[in-house]
Design an enzyme around this catalytic site. Sequence first.
Site, PDB file in Angstrom:
ATOM      1  N   HIS A 145       0.818  -1.219   0.000  1.00  0.00           N
ATOM      2  CA  HIS A 145       0.000   0.000   0.000  1.00  0.00           C
ATOM      3  C   HIS A 145       0.852   1.270   0.000  1.00  0.00           C
ATOM      4  CE1 HIS A 145      -3.722  -2.189   0.369  1.00  0.00           C
ATOM      5  NE2 HIS A 145      -3.299  -2.826   1.445  1.00  0.00           N
TER       6      HIS A 145
ATOM      7  N   GLU B 240      -4.887 -12.366   7.701  1.00  0.00           N
ATOM      8  CA  GLU B 240      -5.782 -11.200   7.693  1.00  0.00           C
ATOM      9  C   GLU B 240      -7.118 -11.492   7.017  1.00  0.00           C
ATOM     10  OE1 GLU B 240      -3.848  -7.828   5.823  1.00  0.00           O
ATOM     11  OE2 GLU B 240      -2.945  -9.038   4.264  1.00  0.00           O
TER      12      GLU B 240
ATOM     13  N   ASP C 105      -7.735  -5.704   7.486  1.00  0.00           N
ATOM     14  CA  ASP C 105      -8.326  -6.704   6.598  1.00  0.00           C
ATOM     15  C   ASP C 105      -8.971  -7.843   7.383  1.00  0.00           C
ATOM     16  OD1 ASP C 105      -8.042  -5.873   3.842  1.00  0.00           O
ATOM     17  OD2 ASP C 105      -5.896  -5.918   4.206  1.00  0.00           O
TER      18      ASP C 105
HETATM   19  C1  3PY Z   1      -4.208  -4.565   7.675  1.00  0.00           C
HETATM   20  O1  3PY Z   1      -4.539  -4.034   8.736  1.00  0.00           O
HETATM   21  O2  3PY Z   1      -4.972  -5.196   6.945  1.00  0.00           O
HETATM   22  C2  3PY Z   1      -2.836  -4.429   7.226  1.00  0.00           C
HETATM   23  O3  3PY Z   1      -2.488  -4.987   6.209  1.00  0.00           O
HETATM   24  C3  3PY Z   1      -1.893  -3.586   8.024  1.00  0.00           C
HETATM   25  O4  3PY Z   1      -1.143  -2.802   7.168  1.00  0.00           O
HETATM   26 MG    MG Z   2      -4.023  -5.825   5.084  1.00  0.00          MG
END
Ligand code: 3PY
Ligand code: MG
Length: 254
Positions: free
Chosen positions: A44, A148, A174
């Site tokens: 990102h 995630e 995520d």
């Molecule tokens: C998330 O919180 O999904 C991340 O990838 C942290 O950067």
């Molecule tokens: Mg993430």
Amino acid sequence: MFRLTNALDQNTIVVSAWCGITDPHYLEGVCAHCFDTIVLDMQHGFFDEHSIQAAISTVVNSGKAPIVRVPVGRWDTASRVMDFGALGVIAPMINDAQAAQSFAAAMKYVPAGERSFGPHHAAAVYAVDVAAYLDGIDANSIALAMIETRQAYENLDAILAVSGVDGILIGPGDLSISLRQNRHPDIYGPDSIDIVKDIIGRTAGAGKKSAVFTTGPELANSLAKIGPDIITIGDDQCYISNGVRPQLEGLNFR
Ligand code: 3PY
Ligand code: MG
């Protein structure tokens, strides 16, 4: 070269910055603070293949350990940033053992994996000879698979069982989105906090390292009690606003 694993072996929590801005002067400014490691974000953040190489060198020269988050599924980039001198790579959205296996294969040399031979730049970055780099790097770098999604959580044991995966990083944004099916995340909220505790506990049980992403010290302090090995604190946006905001708030003429 061994500064990351040395820090991890000390049984204290490794504290990391999280940067996506490529400007070298900015990066030097962040590195001047007492972080143990610096995450450079290609998923990102703004880093591309050119800027990541320079950023890794800046981090190494500052005495910190560079860890790079590559974009989703980019095992070629994982090997490449290792060749540039990274001591760790974070792979986002690792949802099953097969993805974990592909990631690990790109990170480790034979027999643990199938990382292609091209260690000359990395060896030079650490001022060691190529043989020493080849013999030392697998044990002294970390491959962190991001957990995630609900699917990743369901497959956690299988992901942890992949031998070249050294640990996991929880992406709270995520993870929350996936668990709640709501695009507005509630990071470390009631829907995910018990799962976060379970992930950290099971990762330790598997003899692997766990890392958590946090947005600031309050969250970092509360997560530290759960027992992760690495905590990342804040990101560029918060470093910049927390620096600028008090300048303006301190004014008494407007
Ligand atoms: C998330 O919180 O999904 C991340 O990838 C942290 O950067
Ligand atoms: Mg993430």
